[in-house]
Design a protein around this motif. Structure first.
Motif, PDB file in Angstrom:
ATOM      1  N   LEU A  80       0.893  -1.149   0.002  1.00 52.36           N
ATOM      2  CA  LEU A  80       0.021  -0.102   0.090  1.00 52.36           C
ATOM      3  C   LEU A  80       1.000   1.166  -0.069  1.00 52.36           C
ATOM      4  N   ASN A  81       1.884   1.299   0.633  1.00 55.76           N
ATOM      5  CA  ASN A  81       2.819   2.495   0.894  1.00 55.76           C
ATOM      6  C   ASN A  81       4.090   1.961   1.323  1.00 55.76           C
ATOM      7  N   PRO A  82       5.097   2.442   0.491  1.00 55.01           N
ATOM      8  CA  PRO A  82       6.594   1.836   1.069  1.00 55.01           C
ATOM      9  C   PRO A  82       6.886   2.166   2.208  1.00 55.01           C
ATOM     10  N   GLU A  83       6.419   3.165   2.822  1.00 56.52           N
ATOM     11  CA  GLU A  83       6.839   3.592   4.446  1.00 56.52           C
ATOM     12  C   GLU A  83       6.020   2.692   5.563  1.00 56.52           C
ATOM     13  N   ASN A  91       9.547   5.412  13.380  1.00 55.43           N
ATOM     14  CA  ASN A  91       8.868   6.692  12.608  1.00 55.43           C
ATOM     15  C   ASN A  91       7.504   7.267  13.163  1.00 55.43           C
ATOM     16  N   LYS A  92       7.832   8.355  14.041  1.00 53.41           N
ATOM     17  CA  LYS A  92       6.568   8.694  14.767  1.00 53.41           C
ATOM     18  C   LYS A  92       5.191   9.185  14.059  1.00 53.41           C
ATOM     19  N   SER A 132      -5.027   6.992  20.241  1.00 55.91           N
ATOM     20  CA  SER A 132      -5.428   6.951  18.932  1.00 55.91           C
ATOM     21  C   SER A 132      -4.700   5.685  17.969  1.00 55.91           C
ATOM     22  N   PRO A 161       3.981  -0.833 -13.324  1.00 51.50           N
ATOM     23  CA  PRO A 161       3.751   0.464 -13.727  1.00 51.50           C
ATOM     24  C   PRO A 161       5.006   1.325 -14.164  1.00 51.50           C
ATOM     25  N   ASN A 162       6.134   0.869 -13.085  1.00 54.42           N
ATOM     26  CA  ASN A 162       7.307   1.629 -13.081  1.00 54.42           C
ATOM     27  C   ASN A 162       7.892   1.434 -14.314  1.00 54.42           C
ATOM     28  N   PRO A 172       5.128   2.058 -18.259  1.00 51.93           N
ATOM     29  CA  PRO A 172       3.864   2.691 -17.968  1.00 51.93           C
ATOM     30  C   PRO A 172       2.889   2.705 -19.222  1.00 51.93           C
ATOM     31  N   GLU A 173       3.376   2.859 -20.404  1.00 50.57           N
ATOM     32  CA  GLU A 173       2.616   2.679 -21.711  1.00 50.57           C
ATOM     33  C   GLU A 173       2.047   1.494 -21.628  1.00 50.57           C
ATOM     34  N   LEU A 220      -0.903   1.371 -18.996  1.00 52.18           N
ATOM     35  CA  LEU A 220      -1.984   2.349 -19.572  1.00 52.18           C
ATOM     36  C   LEU A 220      -2.738   1.626 -20.639  1.00 52.18           C
TER      37      LEU A 220
END
Lengths: 366, 204
Positions: free
Chosen positions: A28-31, A88-89, A121, A202-203, A206-207, A210
């Motif tokens: 989802l997110n590399p971080e 990573n806070k 939280s 896609p990296n 990309p064409e 698409l």
């Protein structure tokens, strides 16, 4: 946990789902970072601290043993501590609990735990499967209700059944509650492809990605159109079949050159109409697949044609600019034949030529 | 330490003193135990607007009057005094503890750590009270965390306004340590031309 009411057995189903979730979150997110801990056995044990390395997470799921009872409260508290000491806070905190065994804490205690999570939280997702204890579902519902802030926490009850635990969870808010990314990974995982949509990175390309996405949408539109046509066909309209026949023609003709004679079409028209009428009567889905192939073939054609046109246009432009600069330089020289500035003129002309070429190149390839 | 500030003075314009709110990095302000996520941002306003909480106020969850407010600044500041306007009916905070230049403090940390300074607050509904700081300790503040452990007996803790008085230096703390670099390129962060239209792709 060795029970076979979830295929292949509860423990294996849980392991598979955990792997799937970890993969989805890291994609989802590399971080994003994910950690895993077990809460049954001798005590709560953190198998891997939060990391974004999927390999480490998958490796730690091996060699786990089944035994003893699960300790929900201790598990959640240790998870809270592990999240508190994240590097990573800025990351949001979330705990996903797989509750396979019975819950021995009472509702009040669980609500207190829930309120403490809400205060710090931390979001909580609970997967209720396995042992169906009396009151277990209620207790877990109460826990998630106490934690829930703005719909960020969910509880999913999975009863035993033929479908796999991971399949049931893929469509639940635990996967899709994160938005687009989770659902696309889930769809790909269900299809058995690598984590990317359509199996293309896609990296890298990309064409292609698409083009695939566009053709997928066109296919969907085609399928809807075909479904409409099939419905019309059943109600007894003749024109729909003719349209389908003509499209069939185009499909067979793509390998041959584009300029086909009219007679050919008319001959095959009647023959194909017969065949189509027969197949239409059998199933409408067959039409859909043929239309799919056709749509992909036409998109390829379009791309080829576009490429050809572009090349041809470029050549044309290049030739015209060469010609123009040649004519221009000649005219210059003839007019000023007495002036001894030949080298300068030639030099200026060559510069002009270069500029024209570059300019037109930019025009053609924006 | 609280001192009464008589507001009818003509010698100086009070609003310019309380202008530290302009140096707060509002997007990174966060609070723990707030009932409505994001409501903490409405608490920082100009001095003249301090009683005008039409945009919302910060309220803690039902039955739990503890609050932690994390305030990062865009540059280092020196804080001279702090003013807090609470809510009515015992929902005003009774105590305030401040921590300086610490990231990610939660309730268990706040309860165990020694604060840089601690104040006993009184109900200050008109916003005329300010609480002075030990100025030597608040000289280069990159971020400040305020912890309100108790209130005056209400169900929740409400804060309508937090004002900070002081000076802003133009310096920034060394923030390299707190940056997290991209571990892996995220395709959605780098939209190439190919994704927006057709044609040859060029990464720009």
């Amino acid at each position: 946990m060795r029970n076979g009411d979830y295929s292949p057995n509860r423990f294996q189903a849980q392991t598979d789902t955990v792997n799937l979730i970890c993969g989805a979150k890291t994609q989802l997110n590399p971080e994003n970072t994910v950690g895993v801990l077990t809460m049954a056995g001798k005590g709560v044990r953190v198998l891997v601290t939060p990391t974004s390395d999927l390999g480490k997470i998958l490796a730690c799921m091996h060699g786990l043993e089944i035994g003893s009872e699960m300790n929900l409260a201790a598990g959640i508290q240790v998870a809270q501590l592990a999240l508190k000491h994240r590097q990573n806070k800025k990351q949001q905190q979330r705990i996903i609990v797989f509750a396979g065994g019975p819950v021995k804490y009472d509702k009040k205690m669980l609500e207190m735990i829930g309120r403490k999570l809400k205060k710090n939280s931390i979001a909580l997702d609970v997967v209720n499967f396995g042992e169906e204890d009396e009151g277990k579902a209620e207790k877990l519902e109460a826990l998630v209700a106490a934690v829930n802030n703005n719909d960020s926490s969910h509880v999913v009850h999975v009863p035993p059944g033929p479908s796999a635990l991971s399949d049931v969870l893929i469509s639940s808010p635990i996967f899709t509650g994160d938005g687009e990314g989770g659902s696309s990974f889930a769809a790909a995982a269900a299809g058995g492809v690598s984590g990317f949509e359509f199996g293309v990175d896609p990296n890298l390309d990309p064409e292609l990605a698409l083009a695939l996405r566009v053709s997928m949408e066109e296919e969907r539109a085609r399928q809807e159109a075909a479904a409409e046509e099939a419905a019309k066909q059943e109600s007894g309209e003749h024109s729909a079949s003719q349209d389908a026949t003509i499209s069939e023609n185009v499909n067979t003709g793509t390998t041959e050159p584009e300029n086909k004679s009219k007679d050919q079409m008319d001959d095959e028209n009647a023959f194909l109409q017969q065949a189509l009428a027969m197949s239409m009567g059998d199933s409408s889905s067959a039409v859909a697949t043929r239309d799919t192939e056709m749509s992909e073939a036409t998109t390829d054609d379009h791309d080829l044609q576009l490429g050809e046109n572009l090349c041809w246009l470029a050549k044309f432009h290049f030739l015209t600019c060469v010609l123009f600069s040649f004519v221009f330089s000649l005219s210059l020289l003839t007019i000023r034949s007495d002036v001894v500035h030949y080298p300068l003129c030639l030099y200026l002309c060559s510069i002009l030529l270069m500029l024209l070429v570059i300019f037109l190149q930019y025009c053609c390839f924006p | 330490m609280a001192c009464l500030h008589d507001h009818s003075c003509e010698e100086h314009d009070c609003s310019s003193d309380w202008s530290l709110y302009k140096h707060i990095d509002l997007s990174k302000v966060s609070a723990l135990n707030e009932a409505v996520s994001g409501s903490v941002k409405s608490v920082f306003r100009a001095w003249e607007q301090r009683l005008n909480s039409s945009e919302g106020h910060l309220e803690s969850n039902e039955g739990d009057p503890e609050l932690i407010v994390f305030i990062p600044f865009t540059s280092d500041v020196k804080i001279k005094s702090i003013s807090v306007v609470g809510g009515a009916d015992g929902t005003s905070p009774a105590k305030m503890r401040a921590f300086i230049n610490r990231d990610g403090i939660d309730f268990s940390d706040a309860q165990n750590m020694q604060p840089v300074q601690e104040w006993d607050l009184v109900e200050n509904l008109q916003g005329v009270l300010e609480y002075q700081t030990r100025y030597s300790r608040f000289q280069s503040v990159g971020n400040i965390t305020l912890h309100f452990p108790e209130n005056f007996g209400g169900e929740t803790c409400q804060i309508h306004y937090i004002g900070l008085k002081g000076e802003a230096t133009q310096l920034k703390r060394d923030v390299v340590a707190t940056i997290v670099y991209e571990v892996m390129p995220n395709p959605s962060d780098h939209k190439t031309r190919a994704e927006t239209g057709g044609g040859l792709s060029q990464v720009e």
